[in-house]
Design an enzyme around this catalytic site. Sequence first.
Site, PDB file in Angstrom:
ATOM      1  N   ASP A  72     -11.417   7.892 -21.534  1.00  0.00           N
ATOM      2  CA  ASP A  72     -10.434   6.887 -21.133  1.00  0.00           C
ATOM      3  C   ASP A  72     -11.150   5.863 -20.267  1.00  0.00           C
ATOM      4  O   ASP A  72     -11.391   6.097 -19.079  1.00  0.00           O
ATOM      5  CB  ASP A  72      -9.284   7.545 -20.363  1.00  0.00           C
TER       6      ASP A  72
ATOM      7  N   HIS B  69      -0.810   3.821  -4.781  1.00  0.00           N
ATOM      8  CA  HIS B  69       0.046   3.426  -5.913  1.00  0.00           C
ATOM      9  C   HIS B  69       1.136   4.457  -6.210  1.00  0.00           C
ATOM     10  O   HIS B  69       2.051   4.191  -6.984  1.00  0.00           O
ATOM     11  CB  HIS B  69      -0.802   3.250  -7.181  1.00  0.00           C
TER      12      HIS B  69
ATOM     13  N   ASP C 290      -7.501  -2.301   0.260  1.00  0.00           N
ATOM     14  CA  ASP C 290      -7.870  -2.037  -1.137  1.00  0.00           C
ATOM     15  C   ASP C 290      -7.547  -3.312  -1.952  1.00  0.00           C
ATOM     16  O   ASP C 290      -6.655  -4.067  -1.579  1.00  0.00           O
ATOM     17  CB  ASP C 290      -7.037  -0.854  -1.645  1.00  0.00           C
TER      18      ASP C 290
ATOM     19  N   HIS D 132      -6.244  -3.576  -4.855  1.00  0.00           N
ATOM     20  CA  HIS D 132      -5.009  -3.507  -5.635  1.00  0.00           C
ATOM     21  C   HIS D 132      -3.804  -3.479  -4.697  1.00  0.00           C
ATOM     22  O   HIS D 132      -3.902  -3.005  -3.570  1.00  0.00           O
ATOM     23  CB  HIS D 132      -4.990  -2.243  -6.502  1.00  0.00           C
TER      24      HIS D 132
ATOM     25  N   ASP E 213     -12.751  -1.252  -3.228  1.00  0.00           N
ATOM     26  CA  ASP E 213     -12.871  -2.051  -4.441  1.00  0.00           C
ATOM     27  C   ASP E 213     -12.706  -3.531  -4.103  1.00  0.00           C
ATOM     28  O   ASP E 213     -12.859  -4.403  -4.953  1.00  0.00           O
ATOM     29  CB  ASP E 213     -11.876  -1.594  -5.517  1.00  0.00           C
TER      30      ASP E 213
HETATM   31  N1  Q9C Z   1      -6.015  -2.163 -17.836  1.00  0.00           N
HETATM   32  C1  Q9C Z   1      -7.024   2.367  -6.940  1.00  0.00           C
HETATM   33  O1  Q9C Z   1      -7.904   1.582  -6.686  1.00  0.00           O
HETATM   34  N2  Q9C Z   1      -6.688  -0.208 -13.608  1.00  0.00           N
HETATM   35  N3  Q9C Z   1      -6.407   2.369  -8.119  1.00  0.00           N
HETATM   36  C2  Q9C Z   1      -5.796  -0.635 -14.618  1.00  0.00           C
HETATM   37  C3  Q9C Z   1      -5.464  -2.123 -16.518  1.00  0.00           C
HETATM   38  C4  Q9C Z   1      -6.123   0.764 -12.750  1.00  0.00           C
HETATM   39  C5  Q9C Z   1      -6.773   1.414  -9.101  1.00  0.00           C
HETATM   40  C6  Q9C Z   1      -6.473  -1.644 -15.511  1.00  0.00           C
HETATM   41  C7  Q9C Z   1      -6.700   0.634 -11.374  1.00  0.00           C
HETATM   42  C8  Q9C Z   1      -6.133   1.638 -10.421  1.00  0.00           C
HETATM   43  C9  Q9C Z   1      -6.602   3.367  -5.936  1.00  0.00           C
HETATM   44 ZN    ZN Z   2      -7.820  -0.198  -5.654  1.00  0.00          ZN
END
Ligand code: Q9C
Ligand code: ZN
Length: 719
Positions: free
Chosen positions: A20, A135, A172, A174, A328
């Site tokens: 994945d 999240h 973070d 996100h 990140d």
């Molecule tokens: N195609 C944290 O940094 N990426 N979670 C989705 C969409 C998910 C990040 C990309 C990133 C989750 C804790």
């Molecule tokens: Zn993140």
Amino acid sequence: MRTALVYHEEMTAARLLWDDPECEIERPERLTAAVERLQQGGLEQRCLRLAAREASEAELGLVHSPEYVSLVRGTQALSTEELQALSGQYDAVYFHPSTFHCARLAAGAALQLVDAVLTGTAHNGLALVRPPGHHSQRAAANGFCVFNNVAIAARHAQQRHDVRRILIVDWDIHHGQGIQYIFEDDPSVLYFSWHRYEHGRFWPSLRESDADAVGLGPGRGFTVNLPWNQVGMGNADYMAAFLHVLLPVAFEVTAWGPGMGWWEEHGGGVLCLESTPPPRWSRTEPCGWGALSGGASFTPVPGSLSPVPTWPCLQFDPELVLISAGFDSAIGDPEGQMQATPECFAHLTRLLQVLAGGRLCAVLEGGYHLESLSQSVCMVVKALLGDPAPPLSGPMVPRHSALESIQSVRAAQAPHWTSLGQQEKRPSPVSPGGPKCQAAEAQPSAVLSSLLDQLSATPPVRTAVALTAPAAVPVLPPDVLRQEGSAPQEETQAWARLHEALTQDTAFAALGKVLRLLNGILEGQVSSGIATTPAAAPTLEVALRQGLSHGAQRVFCVALGQLDRPPDLADDGRTLWLNIRGKEAAARSTFHMSVPLPGTTGGFLSCILALVLPLAYGFQPDLVLLALGPAHGLQDPQAALLAALLRGPAGGRVLVLVGQGSARHLVGVLARVLHGEPPPSLGPFSMASPDDLQALAHLRGQLEAPWEMLRVAAPSGVP
Ligand code: Q9C
Ligand code: ZN
């Protein structure tokens, strides 16, 4: 500073068992790389090591539904195929047979950290955990997150430790929508998040991640979203976000909290609202800006007009700061695509350490570039331990897009926060030479390797104090050096010739000690120092000239009280002179300005956050001279806050000169903050006066073209 480091190797057990591409970046090596680097840097050994425990199901229930907790418990017994099928029901999630155990350890680590800090076992700390949490929602896993570690820790702090006001800072890259949903109508938790947004195109692409999502009902104003609409945000953008959005609000929230009556700025006045926590806002007539100043205590009557509502228990400090510490947002990360270098996280940490009496708990979230993640983690731990932060690299010019974001969140939050409420005049146009070039895209590999050396380069002495009168010995922390020695006689004599006043006995003796201390700082043996002197003005001039002639490229002089800039000092851009005193705000040149000392705590904070620190970080000095001259007018906690924050811009190289007449107590207070202790609370909150704000606005208008860190909005004209 005692710093807790909470970790458990078993949190490396969970891993992705199938293909994945979306989830493969969340790997066990994230933890092992960070821990190894902390050990190599000698940092882990300096921390109080705590093994993580599992959170109980009751503790998980502080945030999550019982059904969801049972569902995750059930994953322990599933086959790989079943795990994959269940994972597919959520967005960007994978389960492993060890996920339930790891996720309970992750939440438990956050709880243990909060317990250690709130019982006084540690002053601050970091929990290194996976899976991450921000999240995750009441009944859903999301974005690699299973249980919402930070949200659980916040609820636990409120229920078990009687902490009421909590600030959560989510750096973070996100949006931690899970945390936002959990606290969106709750004014006891202020949630700040910045995130890559790209006008909604970036994951999780939620409307409610935008700046106009400010919270619901009584929680309005307690959700602060700063969406980044372009990639490439760097150190200047992150620092500007903290100085111009987060910190003004964070200082203000601490003054108005549940249990204390509620106040809201409205049309230049202050409204008394329902007391605690208000089920609905009930409004009265505005009672003017002065309403929150003065000294009388006052019991609020909901819905009534209050004459002098200063509150004896109104303190500036929130009671606890939690960081959703994802990396990140750092350079090199494949998810964030941002440019902030690891040392930026030391500066962000340093800024937050002045809140909540330093009770700071950082909990790992994302961060997928192993080298960048590890170095950033080291920088945070160094800052938590009180070490000086390495100076920020790269041009300190916020990007146009960043300023647009900052402007929009300030506008959205203005109705809720007085310190953001004063509408800015039209921002001044870009500087005549055209916009300064934006930071060139830095190569992650170059930045990350050059930073390695800085990890170990810390001066052997952190703080030294040189006193003139032996009688005036303040109480000092045990490992602060009492410096008795002086510079060589000839060196002192040469400089003393500059001013008649310096040839006089005690002034001469003090000068010798100041020169010795300054040389120690310039040569890297001592990080910061304090010296007392009977002749503040000429001693400051000598220190400045000595600094400039002994290797400092740029010196930032912050002069309080009657200390004028030496008239024959070259205005060549190597000295930035800011005088805080007197009646008028004036920019005499790009490098010489003065501002009145604000009469209120709110005004003083605005002066530091909106003027002193943007100038300091924009100038990138390698030495800061802070001089408290005659009639400086600062209260001890104000001087302490200023000194604590001025440790940031020049790698911790600060020399404080204290003129005679200041109480010896002040020297002790300053020594403690230069040594890394949190500054004492500023005391009762009083709003900035219109005059103070006017002075700042005036200077900003004059200075934001050359000093772009002062900007709180994108310039008009060229994008
Ligand atoms: N195609 C944290 O940094 N990426 N979670 C989705 C969409 C998910 C990040 C990309 C990133 C989750 C804790
Ligand atoms: Zn993140």
